[in-house]
Design a protein around this motif. Structure first.
Motif, PDB file in Angstrom:
ATOM      1  N   GLU A   1       0.835  -1.212   0.000  1.00 46.36           N
ATOM      2  CA  GLU A   1       0.000   0.000   0.000  1.00 46.36           C
ATOM      3  C   GLU A   1       0.867   1.259   0.000  1.00 46.36           C
ATOM      4  O   GLU A   1       0.602   2.203  -0.751  1.00 46.36           O
ATOM      5  CB  GLU A   1      -0.932   0.010   1.216  1.00 46.36           C
ATOM      6  N   ILE A   2       1.872   1.269   0.848  1.00 46.91           N
ATOM      7  CA  ILE A   2       2.776   2.431   0.893  1.00 46.91           C
ATOM      8  C   ILE A   2       3.530   2.561  -0.412  1.00 46.91           C
ATOM      9  O   ILE A   2       3.717   3.659  -0.932  1.00 46.91           O
ATOM     10  CB  ILE A   2       3.731   2.336   2.096  1.00 46.91           C
ATOM     11  N   GLU A   3       3.928   1.435  -0.977  1.00 50.07           N
ATOM     12  CA  GLU A   3       4.675   1.492  -2.236  1.00 50.07           C
ATOM     13  C   GLU A   3       3.814   1.988  -3.384  1.00 50.07           C
ATOM     14  O   GLU A   3       4.286   2.731  -4.246  1.00 50.07           O
ATOM     15  CB  GLU A   3       5.302   0.143  -2.574  1.00 50.07           C
ATOM     16  N   THR A   4       2.551   1.618  -3.402  1.00 49.71           N
ATOM     17  CA  THR A   4       1.659   2.148  -4.446  1.00 49.71           C
ATOM     18  C   THR A   4       1.587   3.663  -4.330  1.00 49.71           C
ATOM     19  O   THR A   4       1.682   4.377  -5.342  1.00 49.71           O
ATOM     20  CB  THR A   4       0.252   1.518  -4.339  1.00 49.71           C
ATOM     21  N   ARG A   5       1.465   4.173  -3.118  1.00 51.88           N
ATOM     22  CA  ARG A   5       1.431   5.629  -2.920  1.00 51.88           C
ATOM     23  C   ARG A   5       2.757   6.270  -3.335  1.00 51.88           C
ATOM     24  O   ARG A   5       2.768   7.342  -3.951  1.00 51.88           O
ATOM     25  CB  ARG A   5       1.083   5.969  -1.473  1.00 51.88           C
ATOM     26  N   ALA A   6       3.872   5.620  -3.010  1.00 49.64           N
ATOM     27  CA  ALA A   6       5.186   6.156  -3.392  1.00 49.64           C
ATOM     28  C   ALA A   6       5.341   6.182  -4.910  1.00 49.64           C
ATOM     29  O   ALA A   6       5.825   7.170  -5.472  1.00 49.64           O
ATOM     30  CB  ALA A   6       6.309   5.324  -2.756  1.00 49.64           C
ATOM     31  N   ALA A   7       4.917   5.115  -5.561  1.00 53.24           N
ATOM     32  CA  ALA A   7       5.016   5.062  -7.026  1.00 53.24           C
ATOM     33  C   ALA A   7       4.115   6.116  -7.668  1.00 53.24           C
ATOM     34  O   ALA A   7       4.509   6.766  -8.649  1.00 53.24           O
ATOM     35  CB  ALA A   7       4.659   3.665  -7.528  1.00 53.24           C
ATOM     36  N   LEU A   8       2.914   6.314  -7.119  1.00 51.88           N
ATOM     37  CA  LEU A   8       2.026   7.351  -7.656  1.00 51.88           C
ATOM     38  C   LEU A   8       2.618   8.742  -7.454  1.00 51.88           C
ATOM     39  O   LEU A   8       2.470   9.608  -8.321  1.00 51.88           O
ATOM     40  CB  LEU A   8       0.637   7.255  -7.008  1.00 51.88           C
ATOM     41  N   ALA A   9       3.294   8.963  -6.332  1.00 49.20           N
ATOM     42  CA  ALA A   9       3.941  10.260  -6.095  1.00 49.20           C
ATOM     43  C   ALA A   9       5.059  10.494  -7.103  1.00 49.20           C
ATOM     44  O   ALA A   9       5.234  11.611  -7.612  1.00 49.20           O
ATOM     45  CB  ALA A   9       4.480  10.333  -4.668  1.00 49.20           C
ATOM     46  N   GLU A  10       5.815   9.452  -7.419  1.00 51.59           N
ATOM     47  CA  GLU A  10       6.872   9.575  -8.430  1.00 51.59           C
ATOM     48  C   GLU A  10       6.271   9.797  -9.809  1.00 51.59           C
ATOM     49  O   GLU A  10       6.772  10.600 -10.596  1.00 51.59           O
ATOM     50  CB  GLU A  10       7.781   8.335  -8.425  1.00 51.59           C
ATOM     51  N   LEU A  11       5.177   9.105 -10.103  1.00 50.08           N
ATOM     52  CA  LEU A  11       4.481   9.305 -11.378  1.00 50.08           C
ATOM     53  C   LEU A  11       3.993  10.739 -11.497  1.00 50.08           C
ATOM     54  O   LEU A  11       4.079  11.348 -12.565  1.00 50.08           O
ATOM     55  CB  LEU A  11       3.321   8.325 -11.517  1.00 50.08           C
ATOM     56  N   ALA A  12       3.487  11.306 -10.405  1.00 48.42           N
ATOM     57  CA  ALA A  12       3.019  12.697 -10.427  1.00 48.42           C
ATOM     58  C   ALA A  12       4.160  13.641 -10.803  1.00 48.42           C
ATOM     59  O   ALA A  12       3.962  14.579 -11.592  1.00 48.42           O
ATOM     60  CB  ALA A  12       2.427  13.080  -9.077  1.00 48.42           C
TER      61      ALA A  12
END
Length: 163
Positions: A135-146
């Motif tokens: 879950e945290i990694e999905t949020r981290a990856a989405l932040a990098e995608l942003a």
């Protein structure tokens, strides 16, 4: 500065937006939010659309991103990963191993905004993120995608204005 971007026909702009992010929901959100009053409004809309993608949208977006350390196919990815150009064989092998470990752990490609980062930093970030929960990694990856989407949108807007 956004006049041409705001006025471009959706059918034409949709394809150009796909070069920024391949997630359909993100593209439609950006198109649907026009006209934008300025770059800040566009960036905010992009950040919101990216955050709303969730795991499935992230996976769709990852289709447009090469692995860190592999030869990128798009000009934008080449520029973003240019910090890898001087990497030696040892660090390239370590990054390949970290990519493989990440994919085994999370079932998707490791995504990081590579612009301005060197090989050692990219490796350290991947290794650190391996300890994240899914879950945290999905949020981290989405932040990098942003971050990536912001960079690419800025390039796209400049290109639209130069047309």
């Amino acid at each position: 500065m956004l006049d041409d971007f705001n006025a471009a026909p959706a059918a034409e702009l949709r394809g150009r937006l796909r070069t920024c992010c391949t997630a359909g929901a993100w593209i439609e959100a950006i198109l649907g939010g026009r006209p934008y009053s300025g770059e800040t409004a566009l960036e905010k809309a992009s950040d919101i659309a990216t955050a709303l993608l969730g795991a499935a949208g992230l996976d769709q977006a990852l289709a447009g991103h090469p692995r860190i350390g592999e030869r990128p196919s798009s000009e934008w990815s080449r520029k973003e990963q240019s910090g890898m150009d001087g990497a030696g064989d040892e660090i390239k092998a370590a990054i390949a191993a970290a990519n493989a470990a990440y994919e085994r752990r999370f079932g998707r490609v490791y995504l990081v905004c590579a612009a301005g980062r060197g090989p050692g930093e990219l490796l350290a970030l991947c290794q650190a993120r391996l300890g994240n929960s899914p879950e945290i990694e999905t949020r981290a990856a989405l932040a990098e995608l942003a971050k990536i989407n912001r960079l690419r949108l800025a390039r796209l807007v400049r290109a639209e204005e130069a047309r």
